[in-house]
Design a protein around this motif. Structure first.
Motif, PDB file in Angstrom:
ATOM      1  N   THR A 161      44.545 100.161 -36.158  1.00 20.82           N
ATOM      2  CA  THR A 161      44.697  99.846 -34.736  1.00 20.82           C
ATOM      3  C   THR A 161      43.344  99.833 -34.045  1.00 20.82           C
ATOM      4  O   THR A 161      42.351 100.340 -34.571  1.00 20.82           O
ATOM      5  N   ASN A 162      43.317  99.215 -32.855  1.00 17.53           N
ATOM      6  CA  ASN A 162      42.083  99.255 -32.062  1.00 17.53           C
ATOM      7  C   ASN A 162      42.020 100.571 -31.303  1.00 17.53           C
ATOM      8  O   ASN A 162      42.965 100.981 -30.643  1.00 17.53           O
ATOM      9  N   GLN A 163      40.881 101.257 -31.411  1.00 20.89           N
ATOM     10  CA  GLN A 163      40.701 102.541 -30.750  1.00 20.89           C
ATOM     11  C   GLN A 163      39.410 102.610 -29.940  1.00 20.89           C
ATOM     12  O   GLN A 163      39.055 103.660 -29.425  1.00 20.89           O
ATOM     13  N   GLY A 164      38.710 101.489 -29.825  1.00 18.94           N
ATOM     14  CA  GLY A 164      37.456 101.472 -29.082  1.00 18.94           C
ATOM     15  C   GLY A 164      37.273 100.159 -28.362  1.00 18.94           C
ATOM     16  O   GLY A 164      38.122  99.251 -28.446  1.00 18.94           O
ATOM     17  N   GLY A 165      36.141 100.044 -27.661  1.00 15.24           N
ATOM     18  CA  GLY A 165      35.829  98.806 -26.967  1.00 15.24           C
ATOM     19  C   GLY A 165      35.416  97.713 -27.934  1.00 15.24           C
ATOM     20  O   GLY A 165      35.987  96.632 -27.978  1.00 15.24           O
ATOM     21  N   ARG A 166      34.394  98.005 -28.735  1.00 15.08           N
ATOM     22  CA  ARG A 166      34.024  97.110 -29.829  1.00 15.08           C
ATOM     23  C   ARG A 166      34.772  97.578 -31.066  1.00 15.08           C
ATOM     24  O   ARG A 166      34.653  98.741 -31.483  1.00 15.08           O
ATOM     25  N   VAL A 167      35.542  96.692 -31.669  1.00 17.31           N
ATOM     26  CA  VAL A 167      36.508  97.109 -32.682  1.00 17.31           C
ATOM     27  C   VAL A 167      36.095  96.702 -34.089  1.00 17.31           C
ATOM     28  O   VAL A 167      36.129  97.514 -35.017  1.00 17.31           O
ATOM     29  N   LEU A 168      35.696  95.458 -34.268  1.00 17.55           N
ATOM     30  CA  LEU A 168      35.333  94.937 -35.587  1.00 17.55           C
ATOM     31  C   LEU A 168      34.104  94.039 -35.454  1.00 17.55           C
ATOM     32  O   LEU A 168      33.853  93.479 -34.381  1.00 17.55           O
ATOM     33  N   ALA A 169      33.372  93.893 -36.555  1.00 18.27           N
ATOM     34  CA  ALA A 169      32.244  92.960 -36.594  1.00 18.27           C
ATOM     35  C   ALA A 169      32.418  92.058 -37.813  1.00 18.27           C
ATOM     36  O   ALA A 169      32.184  92.488 -38.950  1.00 18.27           O
ATOM     37  N   ALA A 170      32.861  90.836 -37.564  1.00 16.37           N
ATOM     38  CA  ALA A 170      33.010  89.850 -38.640  1.00 16.37           C
ATOM     39  C   ALA A 170      31.628  89.306 -38.960  1.00 16.37           C
ATOM     40  O   ALA A 170      30.992  88.673 -38.117  1.00 16.37           O
ATOM     41  N   THR A 171      31.159  89.544 -40.187  1.00 19.60           N
ATOM     42  CA  THR A 171      29.768  89.274 -40.539  1.00 19.60           C
ATOM     43  C   THR A 171      29.711  88.386 -41.778  1.00 19.60           C
ATOM     44  O   THR A 171      30.464  88.586 -42.726  1.00 19.60           O
ATOM     45  N   ALA A 172      28.825  87.407 -41.751  1.00 15.52           N
ATOM     46  CA  ALA A 172      28.724  86.477 -42.869  1.00 15.52           C
ATOM     47  C   ALA A 172      27.267  86.126 -43.137  1.00 15.52           C
ATOM     48  O   ALA A 172      26.431  86.155 -42.238  1.00 15.52           O
ATOM     49  N   ARG A 173      27.002  85.780 -44.390  1.00 17.38           N
ATOM     50  CA  ARG A 173      25.665  85.388 -44.837  1.00 17.38           C
ATOM     51  C   ARG A 173      25.755  84.008 -45.476  1.00 17.38           C
ATOM     52  O   ARG A 173      26.743  83.696 -46.164  1.00 17.38           O
ATOM     53  N   ALA A 174      24.734  83.183 -45.270  1.00 19.83           N
ATOM     54  CA  ALA A 174      24.735  81.836 -45.850  1.00 19.83           C
ATOM     55  C   ALA A 174      23.305  81.318 -45.895  1.00 19.83           C
ATOM     56  O   ALA A 174      22.368  81.967 -45.423  1.00 19.83           O
TER      57      ALA A 174
END
Length: 421
Positions: free
Chosen positions: A375-388
């Motif tokens: 569940t979300n428990q903060g303001g910033r929740v996830l960081a979708a990160t990618a490399r290319a």
């Protein structure tokens, strides 16, 4: 090695992810950690600002190396407590951590070392601070002196905003962190983040990044802890990196050493670049968040060797191996952030996302409900990160990841990397 990582955000998740790839790492313990880190190592409940408690935990878990993620335990002197107890530790002691914990201290160091930074004045009372703002005019920058979880800085484009910021600080919005205010001249230009490792003697440039602090597309809206970032920063050419080292970083580290408080850890310089010249906006004494996420995607397993070299005093022998690649992180936040937001919504879609060296979702403000759902428990929740191989390809891959994740009330910026692209 048994490695203890202090912290619970996406910064610490990305550090754990990269460190775990190194064969020197046998086990990761995170305190307090988060559900994402729990998939890599063991999370333990702990007050990470309590030095005695951290030392006790390090002993109990037979820790060989401690990596301190956030600024608060550094400012509290936890690194000093760990070193006094014999633990190899990455992160500055309390005295050196003042480079982030006190903006007035940083200005003193810049004055003494000649590092270019904005003109400033310091105040402990509201009336003279307001008088100074009226005299200087807007735009102008108002900063609470101490740590304020990234929320103590106001870039005021008009006098009314500046005065409101001063009133809030002196009214106690930031507690003891607002006992003193630093008022700075407004610097124009392009911002960049520059990261340097130091063992107290040697400074090793680590990498560059740029982040998006504003909440909404087009860099509009209130400042946040960061809505996304990418690495490397195109503006930080080799020549500009060398100039920053010569004019800002090296004089600062020399001044710290001359004071008897050599800096060991990562020094994060927030820069303003104008006409090819760097000026210091602020120092942080830890990795940035969200800048750390793309940096770790690009560095991978070697980060453990680099952190160990800094902690052991062996940086003169270390080298950073960079591939010719790019990484980008998109922060998924709770609607309302950075103001009030709702918690507890179930997050779906994470189980279908592959975790590879080119794609990761780092947890920031997540938790588990009674059913074991994330569940979300903060303001910033996830960081979708990618490399290319290119920034545009990294951006596309990161946003494909974002599109697969759902929860009620999620929001994110759609334009991370727009200035560079």
């Amino acid at each position: 090695m048994n490695i203890l990582i202090l912290g619970s955000g996406a910064r610490e998740h990305s550090l754990a992810w990269a460190i775990a790839q190194n064969p020197k790492c046998d086990r990761i313990i995170a305190a307090p950690g988060n559900p994402g880190i729990a998939e890599i190592g063991t999370c333990i409940p702990l007050d990470i600002e309590d030095g005695a408690a951290v030392v006790a935990a390090a002993k109990a878990h037979k820790i060989d190396f401690v990596v301190i993620g956030p600024e608060a335990p550094l400012a509290a002197g936890v690194a000093d407590d760990l070193r006094a107890a014999g633990f190899l530790t990455f992160g500055p002691g309390k005295a050196a951590a003042q480079l982030e914990a006190s903006k007035a201290f940083t200005k003193e160091v810049c004055d003494a070392s000649g590092a270019p930074t904005a003109a400033y004045a310091r105040f402990t009372q509201l009336a003279p601070a307001k008088a100074y703002v009226a005299e200087q005019g807007a735009p102008i920058v108002i900063k609470a002196d101490g740590l304020a979880a990234g929320k103590g800085v106001t870039v005021a484009m008009d006098l009314a905003t500046a005065n409101t910021a001063l009133e809030d600080i002196f009214a106690g919005v930031f507690g003891a962190s607002g006992a003193e205010v630093v008022i700075e001249a407004f610097l124009e230009g392009e911002e960049a983040s520059f990261f340097v490792l130091s063992d107290g003697k040697t400074a090793l440039p680590l990498g560059t990044a740029q982040d998006h602090k504003r909440a909404f597309d087009g860099d509009e809206g209130p400042n946040t802890g960061g809505m996304g970032a990418y690495s490397p920063a195109p503006i930080m050419t080799d020549a500009l990196v060398q100039r920053t080292m010569t004019e800002i970083i090296e004089p600062t580290l020399a001044e710290m050493a001359s004071r008897g408080t050599p800096f060991q850890g990562v020094l994060f310089a927030g820069l303003m670049i104008r006409d090819g010249a760097p000026s210091l906006v602020e120092y942080n004494v830890r990795f940035g968040d969200p800048e750390c996420q793309p940096l770790m995607m690009r560095l991978g397993a070697q980060i453990l060797d680099l952190l160990l070299a800094a902690a052991k005093g062996n940086l003169a022998e270390a080298r950073v191996q960079w591939a010719d690649d790019h990484a980008l992180a998109v922060v998924m936040a709770s609607s309302g952030y950075p103001s009030a937001y709702k918690k507890g919504a179930v997050i779906t879609g994470l189980e279908g996302i592959g975790e590879t060296s080119n794609q990761m979702v780092f947890h920031a403000g997540t938790g588990l409900n009674e059913a074991g759902e994330i569940t979300n428990q903060g303001g910033r929740v996830l960081a979708a990160t990618a490399r290319a191989e290119s920034l545009s390809a990294a951006r596309d891959r990161a946003y494909q990841t974002v599109d697969a994740i759902k929860w009620d009330g999620a929001f994110w910026r759609k334009d991370i990397g727009w200035r560079a692209l």
